[in-house]
Scaffold this motif. Structure first.
Motif, PDB file in Angstrom:
ATOM      1  N   THR A 103     128.275 -44.072-113.183  1.00 13.20           N
ATOM      2  CA  THR A 103     128.384 -43.320-111.942  1.00 13.20           C
ATOM      3  C   THR A 103     128.739 -44.260-110.793  1.00 13.20           C
ATOM      4  N   SER A 104     128.951 -43.684-109.624  1.00 14.50           N
ATOM      5  CA  SER A 104     129.275 -44.476-108.442  1.00 14.50           C
ATOM      6  C   SER A 104     128.039 -44.767-107.594  1.00 14.50           C
ATOM      7  N   LYS A 105     126.866 -44.370-108.094  1.00 13.30           N
ATOM      8  CA  LYS A 105     125.613 -44.577-107.372  1.00 13.30           C
ATOM      9  C   LYS A 105     124.597 -45.226-108.304  1.00 13.30           C
ATOM     10  N   THR A 106     123.580 -45.815-107.709  1.00 16.93           N
ATOM     11  CA  THR A 106     122.490 -46.376-108.498  1.00 16.93           C
ATOM     12  C   THR A 106     121.772 -45.242-109.227  1.00 16.93           C
ATOM     13  N   ILE A 107     121.366 -45.498-110.482  1.00 20.85           N
ATOM     14  CA  ILE A 107     120.603 -44.511-111.243  1.00 20.85           C
ATOM     15  C   ILE A 107     119.279 -45.122-111.693  1.00 20.85           C
ATOM     16  N   VAL A 108     118.398 -44.249-112.161  1.00 18.12           N
ATOM     17  CA  VAL A 108     117.144 -44.683-112.779  1.00 18.12           C
ATOM     18  C   VAL A 108     116.916 -43.842-114.028  1.00 18.12           C
ATOM     19  N   LEU A 109     116.122 -44.378-114.945  1.00 14.55           N
ATOM     20  CA  LEU A 109     115.643 -43.582-116.070  1.00 14.55           C
ATOM     21  C   LEU A 109     114.336 -42.961-115.632  1.00 14.55           C
ATOM     22  N   LYS A 110     114.238 -41.635-115.778  1.00 12.97           N
ATOM     23  CA  LYS A 110     113.053 -40.918-115.312  1.00 12.97           C
ATOM     24  C   LYS A 110     112.067 -40.746-116.458  1.00 12.97           C
ATOM     25  N   PRO A 111     110.774 -40.739-116.167  1.00 14.72           N
ATOM     26  CA  PRO A 111     109.805 -40.438-117.226  1.00 14.72           C
ATOM     27  C   PRO A 111     110.041 -39.028-117.718  1.00 14.72           C
ATOM     28  N   SER A 112     109.964 -38.764-118.982  1.00 15.33           N
ATOM     29  CA  SER A 112     109.812 -39.827-119.955  1.00 15.33           C
ATOM     30  C   SER A 112     110.836 -39.655-121.057  1.00 15.33           C
ATOM     31  N   ILE A 113     111.255 -40.770-121.642  1.00 15.62           N
ATOM     32  CA  ILE A 113     112.125 -40.717-122.810  1.00 15.62           C
ATOM     33  C   ILE A 113     111.299 -40.152-123.955  1.00 15.62           C
ATOM     34  N   SER A 114     111.885 -39.263-124.737  1.00 12.41           N
ATOM     35  CA  SER A 114     111.160 -38.713-125.875  1.00 12.41           C
ATOM     36  C   SER A 114     111.966 -38.914-127.147  1.00 12.41           C
ATOM     37  N   ILE A 115     111.236 -39.054-128.255  1.00 11.81           N
ATOM     38  CA  ILE A 115     111.862 -39.257-129.559  1.00 11.81           C
ATOM     39  C   ILE A 115     111.198 -38.322-130.555  1.00 11.81           C
ATOM     40  N   LEU A 116     112.024 -37.508-131.205  1.00 10.75           N
ATOM     41  CA  LEU A 116     111.539 -36.668-132.300  1.00 10.75           C
ATOM     42  C   LEU A 116     112.064 -37.264-133.586  1.00 10.75           C
ATOM     43  N   SER A 117     111.257 -37.217-134.622  1.00 14.99           N
ATOM     44  CA  SER A 117     111.637 -37.849-135.875  1.00 14.99           C
ATOM     45  C   SER A 117     111.457 -36.899-137.042  1.00 14.99           C
ATOM     46  N   SER A 118     112.398 -36.984-137.994  1.00 17.50           N
ATOM     47  CA  SER A 118     112.304 -36.159-139.191  1.00 17.50           C
ATOM     48  C   SER A 118     111.402 -36.798-140.240  1.00 17.50           C
ATOM     49  N   GLY A 119     111.057 -38.066-140.054  1.00 18.21           N
ATOM     50  CA  GLY A 119     110.224 -38.773-141.025  1.00 18.21           C
ATOM     51  C   GLY A 119     108.914 -39.165-140.389  1.00 18.21           C
ATOM     52  N   LEU A 120     108.862 -40.392-139.881  1.00 20.82           N
ATOM     53  CA  LEU A 120     107.668 -40.861-139.204  1.00 20.82           C
ATOM     54  C   LEU A 120     107.523 -40.158-137.860  1.00 20.82           C
ATOM     55  N   PRO A 121     106.335 -39.673-137.533  1.00 21.48           N
ATOM     56  CA  PRO A 121     106.153 -39.112-136.186  1.00 21.48           C
ATOM     57  C   PRO A 121     106.045 -40.253-135.173  1.00 21.48           C
ATOM     58  N   PHE A 122     106.706 -40.086-134.027  1.00 20.55           N
ATOM     59  CA  PHE A 122     106.670 -41.117-132.996  1.00 20.55           C
ATOM     60  C   PHE A 122     106.072 -40.554-131.721  1.00 20.55           C
ATOM     61  N   THR A 123     105.202 -41.352-131.085  1.00 13.68           N
ATOM     62  CA  THR A 123     104.675 -41.049-129.770  1.00 13.68           C
ATOM     63  C   THR A 123     105.112 -42.173-128.847  1.00 13.68           C
ATOM     64  N   VAL A 124     105.979 -41.871-127.896  1.00 18.78           N
ATOM     65  CA  VAL A 124     106.468 -42.902-126.974  1.00 18.78           C
ATOM     66  C   VAL A 124     105.325 -43.328-126.067  1.00 18.78           C
ATOM     67  N   VAL A 125     105.109 -44.650-126.004  1.00 17.12           N
ATOM     68  CA  VAL A 125     104.029 -45.213-125.199  1.00 17.12           C
ATOM     69  C   VAL A 125     104.561 -45.723-123.863  1.00 17.12           C
ATOM     70  N   GLY A 126     105.798 -46.191-123.850  1.00 13.89           N
ATOM     71  CA  GLY A 126     106.378 -46.700-122.616  1.00 13.89           C
ATOM     72  C   GLY A 126     107.703 -47.375-122.887  1.00 13.89           C
ATOM     73  N   ILE A 127     108.332 -47.842-121.796  1.00 10.20           N
ATOM     74  CA  ILE A 127     109.598 -48.550-121.924  1.00 10.20           C
ATOM     75  C   ILE A 127     109.540 -49.842-121.127  1.00 10.20           C
ATOM     76  N   VAL A 128     110.403 -50.756-121.485  1.00  5.00           N
ATOM     77  CA  VAL A 128     110.611 -51.989-120.732  1.00  5.00           C
ATOM     78  C   VAL A 128     112.106 -52.102-120.497  1.00  5.00           C
ATOM     79  N   PRO A 129     112.578 -52.239-119.240  1.00  5.08           N
ATOM     80  CA  PRO A 129     111.795 -52.270-118.006  1.00  5.08           C
ATOM     81  C   PRO A 129     111.197 -50.900-117.681  1.00  5.08           C
ATOM     82  N   ASP A 130     110.331 -50.881-116.679  1.00  7.45           N
ATOM     83  CA  ASP A 130     109.612 -49.662-116.319  1.00  7.45           C
ATOM     84  C   ASP A 130     110.548 -48.522-115.946  1.00  7.45           C
TER      85      ASP A 130
END
Length: 196
Positions: free
Chosen positions: A89-116
């Motif tokens: 984009t032409s502007k600064t962006i951020v990643l907003k809470p929260s990224i989510s992951i669904l899995s067909s095998g192992l269940p995942f619970t997102v704990v956090g991201i780096v960087p914040d």
């Protein structure tokens, strides 16, 4: 005059009046909102890197800083999914809470991201992001992930739909290592960012 003929009426017919009325309705400009990306460009791109699992008993293998920063991370059953986010984009962006992951095998619970969350990504820049997640076991098996990445120009931005990756197959989760080529060398707390 025959019985079938009606006398002609003088004046304007109803059909003519109806046509005139149709054209006399004032034009009203409708405010149709333009897509949010029109002003700021297309959404960022997301490239998924090589997913891995943190070494077993990571808390005892010099990963204390990582676990202190993400206190919910399970040292026995923690996984890392690296993402490369490029701001198109032409502007600064951020990643907003929260990224989510669904899995067909192992269940995942997102704990956090780096960087914040809400860390700035400048126009034209790419940022390496690690999504850390817990599971109910540390099996090294193939899984299919669906990843949702909310973003905006600030954390309160509601104008942009999240990026959705409906299917991404991870064939296995080798121990995390930042050595090149991945995954040679001893496991580390720093996942790689090489494209899968």
């Amino acid at each position: 005059m025959s019985d079938l003929e009606e006398p002609k009426k003088s004046g304007v017919s109803r059909r003519t009046v109806a046509k005139a009325m149709a054209w006399s309705v004032p034009a009203v400009a409708l405010a149709v909102p333009a897509p949010a990306y029109a002003a700021s460009g297309p959404p960022p791109t997301v490239q998924v890197g090589t997913a891995c699992k943190l070494p077993g008993a990571s808390a005892n293998k010099k990963c204390e800083d990582l676990f202190a920063g993400l206190p919910g991370l399970d040292p026995e059953k923690a996984f890392a999914i690296p993402l490369l986010i490029t701001n198109n984009t032409s502007k600064t962006i951020v990643l907003k809470p929260s990224i989510s992951i669904l899995s067909s095998g192992l269940p995942f619970t997102v704990v956090g991201i780096v960087p914040d969350y809400c860390t700035d990504i400048d126009p034209g820049e790419s940022v390496k992001v690690i999504v850390y997640a817990n599971s109910d076991n540390s099996a090294n098996q193939e899984v299919d992930l669906a990843i949702t990445v909310p973003w905006g120009h600030d954390c309160a931005d509601t104008d942009h739909p999240p990026i959705f990756i409906p299917s991404y197959t991870v064939e296995s989760f080798p121990p995390c290592s930042s050595n090149v080529p991945f995954p040679t060398g001893a496991p580390t707390c720093d996942p790689p960012f090489y494209p899968a």
